[in-house]
Design a protein around this motif. Structure first.
Motif, PDB file in Angstrom:
ATOM      1  N   GLY A 213       0.817  -1.259  -0.071  1.00 13.77           N
ATOM      2  CA  GLY A 213      -0.175   0.025  -0.054  1.00 13.77           C
ATOM      3  C   GLY A 213       0.886   1.237   0.081  1.00 13.77           C
ATOM      4  N   GLU A 224       4.985   2.220  -1.082  1.00 13.00           N
ATOM      5  CA  GLU A 224       5.190   0.736  -0.743  1.00 13.00           C
ATOM      6  C   GLU A 224       6.493   0.330  -0.771  1.00 13.00           C
ATOM      7  OE1 GLU A 224       2.273  -2.724  -2.027  1.00 13.00           O
ATOM      8  OE2 GLU A 224       3.584  -2.350  -3.693  1.00 13.00           O
ATOM      9  N   SER A 245      -3.568  -0.599   2.878  1.00 13.21           N
ATOM     10  CA  SER A 245      -1.999  -0.763   3.445  1.00 13.21           C
ATOM     11  C   SER A 245      -2.012  -1.865   4.474  1.00 13.21           C
ATOM     12  CB  SER A 245      -1.531   0.724   3.679  1.00 13.21           C
ATOM     13  OG  SER A 245      -1.688   1.567   2.731  1.00 13.21           O
TER      14      SER A 245
END
Length: 289
Positions: A213, A224, A245
């Motif tokens: 995420g 990420e 996430s």
């Protein structure tokens, strides 16, 4: 007081292999974050999601020693098995954690669990090394095999997500891991568009890794596979997810002692490192085929 972001480390360009079964990006200490700066954490390797494919050959890391610290293996996808020279063995699956205290010395091997290896599939893991204080470096080796069901679970307000607590506590939800020094370690799942606010002790070193995420921390964008090192001042952390996430959060009270490390040995002096190597060569860590 908000705890500021000191540094954002992007996923390293260089990929490393640990044995033939762990395809890792190293953040600590390879990103020039020293072991003293992030104490009690010594190392963080991240096997970002990767499908090794089905294989009759069991991939992994062959027999190797450890002494003077702990290894924490966090499984997100896939399964890992292990054996050691004390006769212990086990398997961790997605959501589980293996917390191994090497203490006075052990031989160990870890590898893809056989059924998973033969079928293949996504594999995603973190291995974190945690230092031991001098007084505990020679404890007998032992394990904590912590299943996903044993984790402390904190459900966030406003349907924002949930926190799986491995060690320490999140908003008074306690984790099952027993630690030698104060440590918080948890996986935070935050839904897109949602926010969370929490405190980490000001006397702890603190960091996080975005497993999947993307988030913002205060006003900083974190993508990420970015690793975030927090500054020393303040306690409050505020995260907002720009997409669904998963974030590994860690904090720990620094161990204010010298660090002498050589490969899989972490002691306080070079003389102790030499003794550790001698003990290993003399077979004092046991035998493992």
């Amino acid at each position: 007081m908000k705890r500021a972001v000191e540094r954002i480390v992007h996923k390293p360009d260089r990929l490393g292999m640990v044995g033939d079964g762990f395809r890792v990006f190293n953040y600590i200490p390879g990103s020039s974050i020293s072991q003293h700066r992030i104490s009690p954490f010594l190392m963080l390797d991240f096997n970002a999601e990767y499908d090794f494919g089905p294989s009759d050959h069991i991939r992994g890391v062959d027999v190797h020693p450890h002494k003077g610290f702990e290894t924490v293996t966090i499984a997100y996808k896939g399964s890992v098995a292990h054996h050691d020279s004390s006769g212990n063995s086990g398997v961790i699956h997605a959501g589980d954690v293996q917390w191994m205290t090497a203490g006075k010395g052990i031989l160990h091997k870890e590898y893809h669990e056989e059924t998973f290896s033969r079928s293949g599939g996504p594999f995603e893991m973190v291995q974190l090394w945690v230092n031991l204080p001098k007084k505990d470096k020679n404890v007998d080796p032992h394990y904590q095999a912590i299943t996903a069901e044993q984790m402390g679970l904190h459900v966030l307000a406003d349907d924002a997500g949930e926190v799986s607590v491995i060690a320490g506590n999140f908003a008074e939800t306690m984790g099952p891991a027993k630690t030698y020094t104060p440590i918080n370690l948890f996986n935070l799942r935050l839904k897109a568009g949602k926010s969370v606010h929490f405190d980490l002790p000001e006397n702890h070193h603190a960091a996080l890794l975005v497993i999947n995420g993307a988030i913002t921390i205060h006003a900083d964008t974190v993508n990420e596979h970015d690793f975030v090192l927090f500054g020393h001042e303040g306690e409050e952390i505020s995260l907002t997810a720009s997409q669904d996430s998963l974030v590994l959060v860690m904090s720990g009270e620094p161990i204010s002692e010298p660090i002498a490390s050589y490969g899989p040995f972490v002691m306080n002096t070079q003389a102790e490192i030499r003794d550790a190597i001698m003990d290993f060569n003399l077979g004092k860590f046991g035998v493992l085929d």
